[in-house]
Design a protein around this motif. Structure first.
Motif, PDB file in Angstrom:
ATOM      1  N   LEU A  65     -12.641  27.032  67.875  1.00  0.00           N
ATOM      2  CA  LEU A  65     -13.657  26.581  68.823  1.00  0.00           C
ATOM      3  C   LEU A  65     -13.898  27.645  69.890  1.00  0.00           C
ATOM      4  N   LEU A  66     -12.848  28.272  70.372  1.00  0.00           N
ATOM      5  CA  LEU A  66     -13.003  29.340  71.361  1.00  0.00           C
ATOM      6  C   LEU A  66     -13.876  30.458  70.801  1.00  0.00           C
ATOM      7  N   LYS A  92     -15.545  35.727  84.727  1.00  0.00           N
ATOM      8  CA  LYS A  92     -14.615  34.634  85.007  1.00  0.00           C
ATOM      9  C   LYS A  92     -15.390  33.346  85.279  1.00  0.00           C
ATOM     10  N   GLN A  93     -16.508  33.462  85.976  1.00  0.00           N
ATOM     11  CA  GLN A  93     -17.324  32.289  86.304  1.00  0.00           C
ATOM     12  C   GLN A  93     -17.905  31.653  85.035  1.00  0.00           C
ATOM     13  N   THR A  94     -18.326  32.482  84.089  1.00  0.00           N
ATOM     14  CA  THR A  94     -18.852  31.959  82.828  1.00  0.00           C
ATOM     15  C   THR A  94     -17.755  31.256  82.044  1.00  0.00           C
ATOM     16  N   LYS A 151     -18.503  27.420  81.531  1.00  0.00           N
ATOM     17  CA  LYS A 151     -19.050  27.104  80.211  1.00  0.00           C
ATOM     18  C   LYS A 151     -17.980  26.882  79.149  1.00  0.00           C
ATOM     19  N   ILE A 152     -17.009  27.776  79.066  1.00  0.00           N
ATOM     20  CA  ILE A 152     -16.057  27.737  77.958  1.00  0.00           C
ATOM     21  C   ILE A 152     -14.935  26.726  78.188  1.00  0.00           C
ATOM     22  N   VAL A 153     -14.264  26.806  79.319  1.00  0.00           N
ATOM     23  CA  VAL A 153     -13.122  25.916  79.586  1.00  0.00           C
ATOM     24  C   VAL A 153     -13.508  24.434  79.525  1.00  0.00           C
ATOM     25  N   PRO A 154     -14.598  24.016  80.172  1.00  0.00           N
ATOM     26  CA  PRO A 154     -14.957  22.592  80.089  1.00  0.00           C
ATOM     27  C   PRO A 154     -15.240  22.118  78.661  1.00  0.00           C
ATOM     28  N   GLN A 199      -5.940  20.903  77.991  1.00  0.00           N
ATOM     29  CA  GLN A 199      -5.975  21.249  79.416  1.00  0.00           C
ATOM     30  C   GLN A 199      -5.924  22.760  79.600  1.00  0.00           C
ATOM     31  N   LYS A 200      -6.816  23.476  78.921  1.00  0.00           N
ATOM     32  CA  LYS A 200      -6.857  24.937  79.042  1.00  0.00           C
ATOM     33  C   LYS A 200      -7.447  25.326  80.391  1.00  0.00           C
TER      34      LYS A 200
END
Length: 87
Positions: free
Chosen positions: A23-24, A45-47, A51-54, A63-64
Motif C-alpha cells: 500500500l505504501l 514531510k508535510q505530504t 496524504k500518506i500516513v492517514p 498506527q504508522k
C-alpha cells in the motif's frame, strides 16, 4: 532486563507487513502521479503527514507515523539499489 529494542535506545519499533509495504508503494506512486513533490522531486514531510500516513492508518488500521514511512522508504530504496535485479 527490558526489551532489547528499548535497551538500544530505540522506541516505537513497528514492523511492516507485506500488505502495508504494498500500500505504501501504491500511495507513493499516486503522490508522484499527482505531482505532490517539491520542485527538486522530493516528497515533503508535510505530504507524507497529510496524504500518506492517514491513508495507511485508515485503510490498514495501523498506527504508522511520518518517521515510520520515512524509514520504510529508506529501506526500500536501499533494497532496490543493492539488488542485481534492479541494477
Amino acid at each position: 532486563m527490558g526489551d532489547s529494542q528499548q535497551e538500544k535506545g530505540k522506541g516505537n519499533y513497528n514492523q511492516w507487513s507485506v500488505e502495508e509495504s504494498n500500500l505504501l508503494l501504491r500511495l507513493l506512486v499516486e503522490v508522484v502521479k499527482n505531482g505532490w513533490r517539491d520542485a527538486n522531486g522530493i516528497i515533503s514531510k508535510q505530504t507524507i503527514e497529510a496524504k500518506i500516513v492517514p491513508m495507511l492508518n485508515e485503510k490498514l488500521g495501523c498506527q504508522k507515523t511520518q518517521n515510520h514511512v520515512k524509514n520504510r522508504v529508506k529501506t526500500l530504496c536501499q533494497l532496490f539499489r543493492n539488488s542485481s535485479v534492479f541494477g
